[in-house]
Motif scaffolding. Structure first.
Motif, PDB file in Angstrom:
ATOM      1  N   GLN A 140      48.740  46.067  39.514  1.00 10.83           N
ATOM      2  CA  GLN A 140      49.372  46.516  38.268  1.00 10.83           C
ATOM      3  C   GLN A 140      49.513  45.304  37.356  1.00 10.83           C
ATOM      4  O   GLN A 140      50.048  44.277  37.759  1.00 10.83           O
ATOM      5  N   THR A 141      49.024  45.421  36.136  1.00 12.61           N
ATOM      6  CA  THR A 141      49.168  44.344  35.161  1.00 12.61           C
ATOM      7  C   THR A 141      49.747  44.959  33.887  1.00 12.61           C
ATOM      8  O   THR A 141      49.771  46.187  33.762  1.00 12.61           O
ATOM      9  N   PRO A 142      50.197  44.127  32.952  1.00 11.87           N
ATOM     10  CA  PRO A 142      50.705  44.686  31.693  1.00 11.87           C
ATOM     11  C   PRO A 142      49.656  45.543  30.976  1.00 11.87           C
ATOM     12  O   PRO A 142      49.991  46.438  30.204  1.00 11.87           O
ATOM     13  N   GLU A 143      48.359  45.296  31.234  1.00  7.57           N
ATOM     14  CA  GLU A 143      47.300  46.072  30.576  1.00  7.57           C
ATOM     15  C   GLU A 143      46.886  47.291  31.402  1.00  7.57           C
ATOM     16  O   GLU A 143      45.910  47.952  31.068  1.00  7.57           O
ATOM     17  N   GLY A 144      47.606  47.544  32.478  1.00  4.51           N
ATOM     18  CA  GLY A 144      47.247  48.691  33.318  1.00  4.51           C
ATOM     19  C   GLY A 144      46.712  48.247  34.667  1.00  4.51           C
ATOM     20  O   GLY A 144      46.801  47.073  35.020  1.00  4.51           O
ATOM     21  N   THR A 145      46.133  49.194  35.390  1.00  4.95           N
ATOM     22  CA  THR A 145      45.630  48.881  36.724  1.00  4.95           C
ATOM     23  C   THR A 145      44.308  48.133  36.618  1.00  4.95           C
ATOM     24  O   THR A 145      43.448  48.504  35.832  1.00  4.95           O
ATOM     25  N   ARG A 146      44.174  47.080  37.405  1.00  3.86           N
ATOM     26  CA  ARG A 146      42.957  46.290  37.380  1.00  3.86           C
ATOM     27  C   ARG A 146      42.489  46.063  38.819  1.00  3.86           C
ATOM     28  O   ARG A 146      43.301  45.795  39.694  1.00  3.86           O
ATOM     29  N   ALA A 147      41.182  46.194  39.030  1.00  3.22           N
ATOM     30  CA  ALA A 147      40.622  45.908  40.344  1.00  3.22           C
ATOM     31  C   ALA A 147      40.558  44.396  40.520  1.00  3.22           C
ATOM     32  O   ALA A 147      40.075  43.688  39.644  1.00  3.22           O
ATOM     33  N   VAL A 148      41.077  43.904  41.610  1.00  6.24           N
ATOM     34  CA  VAL A 148      41.040  42.468  41.881  1.00  6.24           C
ATOM     35  C   VAL A 148      40.466  42.238  43.274  1.00  6.24           C
ATOM     36  O   VAL A 148      40.478  43.129  44.117  1.00  6.24           O
ATOM     37  N   THR A 149      39.955  41.037  43.486  1.00  8.72           N
ATOM     38  CA  THR A 149      39.433  40.652  44.790  1.00  8.72           C
ATOM     39  C   THR A 149      40.291  39.529  45.341  1.00  8.72           C
ATOM     40  O   THR A 149      40.641  38.606  44.607  1.00  8.72           O
ATOM     41  N   VAL A 150      40.647  39.611  46.612  1.00  4.91           N
ATOM     42  CA  VAL A 150      41.353  38.516  47.276  1.00  4.91           C
ATOM     43  C   VAL A 150      40.323  37.432  47.571  1.00  4.91           C
ATOM     44  O   VAL A 150      39.359  37.662  48.306  1.00  4.91           O
ATOM     45  N   THR A 151      40.485  36.263  46.927  1.00  7.66           N
ATOM     46  CA  THR A 151      39.472  35.221  47.100  1.00  7.66           C
ATOM     47  C   THR A 151      39.944  34.073  47.978  1.00  7.66           C
ATOM     48  O   THR A 151      39.129  33.278  48.442  1.00  7.66           O
ATOM     49  N   LYS A 152      41.256  33.943  48.166  1.00  6.80           N
ATOM     50  CA  LYS A 152      41.767  32.820  48.936  1.00  6.80           C
ATOM     51  C   LYS A 152      43.149  33.169  49.465  1.00  6.80           C
ATOM     52  O   LYS A 152      43.936  33.823  48.781  1.00  6.80           O
ATOM     53  N   ILE A 153      43.451  32.734  50.683  1.00  9.12           N
ATOM     54  CA  ILE A 153      44.804  32.873  51.224  1.00  9.12           C
ATOM     55  C   ILE A 153      45.183  31.527  51.816  1.00  9.12           C
ATOM     56  O   ILE A 153      44.524  31.039  52.736  1.00  9.12           O
ATOM     57  N   ILE A 154      46.195  30.892  51.199  1.00  7.83           N
ATOM     58  CA  ILE A 154      46.654  29.608  51.728  1.00  7.83           C
ATOM     59  C   ILE A 154      48.146  29.746  51.991  1.00  7.83           C
ATOM     60  O   ILE A 154      48.930  29.925  51.057  1.00  7.83           O
ATOM     61  N   GLY A 155      48.504  29.679  53.258  1.00 10.00           N
ATOM     62  CA  GLY A 155      49.905  29.840  53.628  1.00 10.00           C
ATOM     63  C   GLY A 155      50.420  31.167  53.121  1.00 10.00           C
ATOM     64  O   GLY A 155      49.865  32.222  53.445  1.00 10.00           O
ATOM     65  N   ASP A 156      51.442  31.099  52.280  1.00  8.61           N
ATOM     66  CA  ASP A 156      52.062  32.326  51.784  1.00  8.61           C
ATOM     67  C   ASP A 156      51.462  32.780  50.459  1.00  8.61           C
ATOM     68  O   ASP A 156      51.856  33.799  49.909  1.00  8.61           O
ATOM     69  N   MET A 157      50.517  31.999  49.922  1.00  8.52           N
ATOM     70  CA  MET A 157      49.986  32.319  48.597  1.00  8.52           C
ATOM     71  C   MET A 157      48.618  33.005  48.687  1.00  8.52           C
ATOM     72  O   MET A 157      47.725  32.548  49.397  1.00  8.52           O
TER      73      MET A 157
END
Ligand code: ZN
Length: 161
Positions: free
Chosen positions: A99-116
């Motif tokens: 969910q973004t201010p401009e509506g729903t956007r498809a995103v890809t998880v590109t990196k996971i470092i620790g909790d981020m």
């Protein structure tokens, strides 16, 4: 007939990137049919097909701006994992709807470092030049029903909605 606005065009195609890796292709016996001039193909490919006829083959190199756009760093953000609660087993490469201010956007998880977790809202092909090998199989005028719907109907006239 030559391809123009409102033609129904049937093509076989192979899509590769700059390195020659095949990203997509039509299956043998299952060509792609689309309605020309209605934004159903990326602009750079549609432009090159205009005026061509059945039986022709073409090689088209499409720069990012006429394909899926330039890569936009501003569409990349890192969020704490807790912001994604409710999503199990977050892994690199997953596609999510954010969910973004401009509506729903498809995103890809590109990196996971620790909790981020890094989420990339660019189209997977953004920033890439695309290379198409195309063979035009058939060109015909669209029916009135197809024009009203803005897409091609199957040979038996029924819907693929
Ligand atoms: Zn329809």
């Amino acid at each position: 007939m030559a391809i123009g606005t409102d033609s129904v065009v049937t093509i076989h195609y192979t899509l590769t990137d700059d390195a020659g890796t095949v990203l997509d292709r039509s299956e043998p016996g299952e060509p792609l049919a689309y309605l020309h001039g209605h934004g159903n193909l990326i602009p750079g490919l549609e432009k090159e097909l205009t005026g061509k006829s059945a039986g022709e083959t073409l090689s088209v190199a499409v720069p990012p701006a006429e394909a899926y756009g330039e890569y936009d760093e501003e569409l990349v953000q890192s969020v704490p994992r807790r912001a994604l609660r409710g999503i199990k087993d977050i892994k690199t490469g997953m596609r999510l709807h954010a969910q973004t201010p401009e509506g729903t956007r498809a995103v890809t998880v590109t990196k996971i470092i620790g909790d981020m977790v890094t989420l990339d809202g660019n189209h997977p092909l953004a920033g890439k030049s695309l290379h198409f090998e195309v063979r035009i199989e058939e060109v015909r005028p669209a029916t009135e029903e197809e024009l009203a719907h803005g897409h091609v109907h199957g040979p038996d006239g029924h819907h693929h909605h």
